[in-house]
Scaffold this motif. Structure first.
Motif, PDB file in Angstrom:
ATOM      1  N   GLY A 135       0.815  -1.210   0.000  1.00  0.00           N
ATOM      2  CA  GLY A 135       0.000   0.000   0.000  1.00  0.00           C
ATOM      3  C   GLY A 135       0.845   1.255   0.000  1.00  0.00           C
ATOM      4  O   GLY A 135       0.549   2.218  -0.710  1.00  0.00           O
ATOM      5  N   ARG A 136       1.927   1.238   0.783  1.00  0.00           N
ATOM      6  CA  ARG A 136       2.824   2.401   0.801  1.00  0.00           C
ATOM      7  C   ARG A 136       3.509   2.581  -0.540  1.00  0.00           C
ATOM      8  O   ARG A 136       3.605   3.698  -1.048  1.00  0.00           O
ATOM      9  CB  ARG A 136       3.862   2.260   1.910  1.00  0.00           C
ATOM     10  N   LEU A 137       3.975   1.497  -1.123  1.00  0.00           N
ATOM     11  CA  LEU A 137       4.598   1.606  -2.443  1.00  0.00           C
ATOM     12  C   LEU A 137       3.597   2.083  -3.486  1.00  0.00           C
ATOM     13  O   LEU A 137       3.952   2.825  -4.402  1.00  0.00           O
ATOM     14  CB  LEU A 137       5.194   0.265  -2.864  1.00  0.00           C
ATOM     15  N   GLY A 138       2.355   1.681  -3.339  1.00  0.00           N
ATOM     16  CA  GLY A 138       1.317   2.089  -4.273  1.00  0.00           C
ATOM     17  C   GLY A 138       1.005   3.567  -4.235  1.00  0.00           C
ATOM     18  O   GLY A 138       0.411   4.102  -5.174  1.00  0.00           O
ATOM     19  N   THR A 139       1.427   4.255  -3.178  1.00  0.00           N
ATOM     20  CA  THR A 139       1.202   5.697  -3.091  1.00  0.00           C
ATOM     21  C   THR A 139       2.255   6.505  -3.846  1.00  0.00           C
ATOM     22  O   THR A 139       2.093   7.710  -4.018  1.00  0.00           O
ATOM     23  CB  THR A 139       1.190   6.187  -1.622  1.00  0.00           C
ATOM     24  N   LEU A 140       3.310   5.837  -4.281  1.00  0.00           N
ATOM     25  CA  LEU A 140       4.361   6.551  -5.008  1.00  0.00           C
ATOM     26  C   LEU A 140       3.844   7.034  -6.357  1.00  0.00           C
ATOM     27  O   LEU A 140       3.032   6.363  -6.996  1.00  0.00           O
ATOM     28  CB  LEU A 140       5.559   5.623  -5.248  1.00  0.00           C
ATOM     29  N   PRO A 141       4.344   8.168  -6.818  1.00  0.00           N
ATOM     30  CA  PRO A 141       3.957   8.652  -8.147  1.00  0.00           C
ATOM     31  C   PRO A 141       4.408   7.676  -9.235  1.00  0.00           C
ATOM     32  O   PRO A 141       5.410   6.980  -9.082  1.00  0.00           O
ATOM     33  CB  PRO A 141       4.716   9.973  -8.290  1.00  0.00           C
ATOM     34  N   GLU A 142       3.658   7.645 -10.307  1.00  0.00           N
ATOM     35  CA  GLU A 142       4.000   6.813 -11.464  1.00  0.00           C
ATOM     36  C   GLU A 142       5.131   7.521 -12.204  1.00  0.00           C
ATOM     37  O   GLU A 142       4.898   8.500 -12.919  1.00  0.00           O
ATOM     38  CB  GLU A 142       2.772   6.657 -12.364  1.00  0.00           C
ATOM     39  N   GLN A 143       6.348   7.053 -11.991  1.00  0.00           N
ATOM     40  CA  GLN A 143       7.531   7.650 -12.611  1.00  0.00           C
ATOM     41  C   GLN A 143       8.658   6.640 -12.563  1.00  0.00           C
ATOM     42  O   GLN A 143       8.506   5.557 -12.009  1.00  0.00           O
ATOM     43  CB  GLN A 143       7.963   8.922 -11.865  1.00  0.00           C
ATOM     44  N   GLU A 144       9.797   7.000 -13.121  1.00  0.00           N
ATOM     45  CA  GLU A 144      10.982   6.164 -13.051  1.00  0.00           C
ATOM     46  C   GLU A 144      11.801   6.589 -11.837  1.00  0.00           C
ATOM     47  O   GLU A 144      12.004   7.782 -11.603  1.00  0.00           O
ATOM     48  CB  GLU A 144      11.809   6.302 -14.324  1.00  0.00           C
ATOM     49  N   TYR A 145      12.274   5.610 -11.080  1.00  0.00           N
ATOM     50  CA  TYR A 145      13.061   5.861  -9.874  1.00  0.00           C
ATOM     51  C   TYR A 145      14.509   5.482 -10.147  1.00  0.00           C
ATOM     52  O   TYR A 145      14.787   4.400 -10.659  1.00  0.00           O
ATOM     53  CB  TYR A 145      12.490   5.065  -8.694  1.00  0.00           C
ATOM     54  N   ASP A 146      15.414   6.386  -9.787  1.00  0.00           N
ATOM     55  CA  ASP A 146      16.818   6.172 -10.091  1.00  0.00           C
ATOM     56  C   ASP A 146      17.587   5.435  -9.009  1.00  0.00           C
ATOM     57  O   ASP A 146      18.666   4.913  -9.266  1.00  0.00           O
ATOM     58  CB  ASP A 146      17.506   7.497 -10.409  1.00  0.00           C
ATOM     59  N   SER A 147      17.032   5.379  -7.782  1.00  0.00           N
ATOM     60  CA  SER A 147      17.736   4.702  -6.695  1.00  0.00           C
ATOM     61  C   SER A 147      16.787   4.393  -5.545  1.00  0.00           C
ATOM     62  O   SER A 147      15.700   4.977  -5.446  1.00  0.00           O
ATOM     63  CB  SER A 147      18.873   5.584  -6.168  1.00  0.00           C
ATOM     64  N   SER A 148      17.224   3.492  -4.677  1.00  0.00           N
ATOM     65  CA  SER A 148      16.417   3.166  -3.499  1.00  0.00           C
ATOM     66  C   SER A 148      16.308   4.376  -2.569  1.00  0.00           C
ATOM     67  O   SER A 148      15.287   4.559  -1.912  1.00  0.00           O
ATOM     68  CB  SER A 148      17.001   1.970  -2.753  1.00  0.00           C
ATOM     69  N   ASP A 149      17.334   5.201  -2.535  1.00  0.00           N
ATOM     70  CA  ASP A 149      17.284   6.388  -1.683  1.00  0.00           C
ATOM     71  C   ASP A 149      16.140   7.312  -2.092  1.00  0.00           C
ATOM     72  O   ASP A 149      15.467   7.889  -1.242  1.00  0.00           O
ATOM     73  CB  ASP A 149      18.611   7.146  -1.715  1.00  0.00           C
ATOM     74  N   THR A 150      15.903   7.435  -3.395  1.00  0.00           N
ATOM     75  CA  THR A 150      14.792   8.256  -3.884  1.00  0.00           C
ATOM     76  C   THR A 150      13.466   7.686  -3.411  1.00  0.00           C
ATOM     77  O   THR A 150      12.595   8.416  -2.945  1.00  0.00           O
ATOM     78  CB  THR A 150      14.821   8.341  -5.424  1.00  0.00           C
ATOM     79  N   VAL A 151      13.307   6.370  -3.522  1.00  0.00           N
ATOM     80  CA  VAL A 151      12.072   5.712  -3.082  1.00  0.00           C
ATOM     81  C   VAL A 151      11.835   5.976  -1.603  1.00  0.00           C
ATOM     82  O   VAL A 151      10.745   6.393  -1.193  1.00  0.00           O
ATOM     83  CB  VAL A 151      12.127   4.194  -3.360  1.00  0.00           C
ATOM     84  N   HIS A 152      12.837   5.772  -0.780  1.00  0.00           N
ATOM     85  CA  HIS A 152      12.676   5.933   0.662  1.00  0.00           C
ATOM     86  C   HIS A 152      12.442   7.385   1.059  1.00  0.00           C
ATOM     87  O   HIS A 152      11.659   7.662   1.969  1.00  0.00           O
ATOM     88  CB  HIS A 152      13.861   5.325   1.393  1.00  0.00           C
ATOM     89  N   ARG A 153      13.078   8.305   0.360  1.00  0.00           N
ATOM     90  CA  ARG A 153      12.856   9.725   0.643  1.00  0.00           C
ATOM     91  C   ARG A 153      11.400  10.096   0.370  1.00  0.00           C
ATOM     92  O   ARG A 153      10.756  10.772   1.170  1.00  0.00           O
ATOM     93  CB  ARG A 153      13.800  10.589  -0.191  1.00  0.00           C
ATOM     94  N   LEU A 154      10.864   9.630  -0.756  1.00  0.00           N
ATOM     95  CA  LEU A 154       9.471   9.935  -1.099  1.00  0.00           C
ATOM     96  C   LEU A 154       8.486   9.281  -0.134  1.00  0.00           C
ATOM     97  O   LEU A 154       7.392   9.794   0.082  1.00  0.00           O
ATOM     98  CB  LEU A 154       9.172   9.504  -2.532  1.00  0.00           C
ATOM     99  N   LEU A 155       8.869   8.158   0.445  1.00  0.00           N
ATOM    100  CA  LEU A 155       8.004   7.483   1.413  1.00  0.00           C
ATOM    101  C   LEU A 155       8.183   8.036   2.827  1.00  0.00           C
ATOM    102  O   LEU A 155       7.465   7.648   3.731  1.00  0.00           O
ATOM    103  CB  LEU A 155       8.298   5.976   1.423  1.00  0.00           C
ATOM    104  N   GLY A 156       9.182   8.911   3.003  1.00  0.00           N
ATOM    105  CA  GLY A 156       9.430   9.468   4.327  1.00  0.00           C
ATOM    106  C   GLY A 156      10.045   8.463   5.272  1.00  0.00           C
ATOM    107  O   GLY A 156       9.851   8.532   6.484  1.00  0.00           O
ATOM    108  N   GLN A 157      10.812   7.516   4.725  1.00  0.00           N
ATOM    109  CA  GLN A 157      11.470   6.496   5.526  1.00  0.00           C
ATOM    110  C   GLN A 157      12.964   6.751   5.559  1.00  0.00           C
ATOM    111  O   GLN A 157      13.502   7.410   4.668  1.00  0.00           O
ATOM    112  CB  GLN A 157      11.259   5.111   4.916  1.00  0.00           C
ATOM    113  N   PRO A 158      13.621   6.148   6.540  1.00  0.00           N
ATOM    114  CA  PRO A 158      15.078   6.229   6.527  1.00  0.00           C
ATOM    115  C   PRO A 158      15.606   5.563   5.262  1.00  0.00           C
ATOM    116  O   PRO A 158      14.992   4.634   4.745  1.00  0.00           O
ATOM    117  CB  PRO A 158      15.503   5.414   7.762  1.00  0.00           C
TER     118      PRO A 158
END
Length: 63
Positions: A35-58
């Protein structure tokens, strides 16, 4: 709640949200993580750090 990065260890970046969801599902992620991953915008992600930053996670401590 498990950290999202635990389910994304096999992801090769760049990738899109659908690939993140596929990899998390294959890794056994529960509905909360998916569910949390499903809230991410539909786009290309360049790194795991980008994913975690957008999710507000460490950030992933393994990167």
């Amino acid at each position: 709640m498990p950290e999202v990065y635990e389910y994304l260890t096999e992801v090769r970046y760049p990738c899109d949200r659908a690939e993140l969801l596929r990899r998390a599902t294959a890794g056994g992620a529960d509905d909360a993580v998916l569910g949390r991953l499903g809230t991410l915008p539909e786009q290309e992600y360049d790194s795991s750090d980008t994913v975690h930053r957008l999710l507000g996670q460490p950030e992933d401590p393994h990167t």
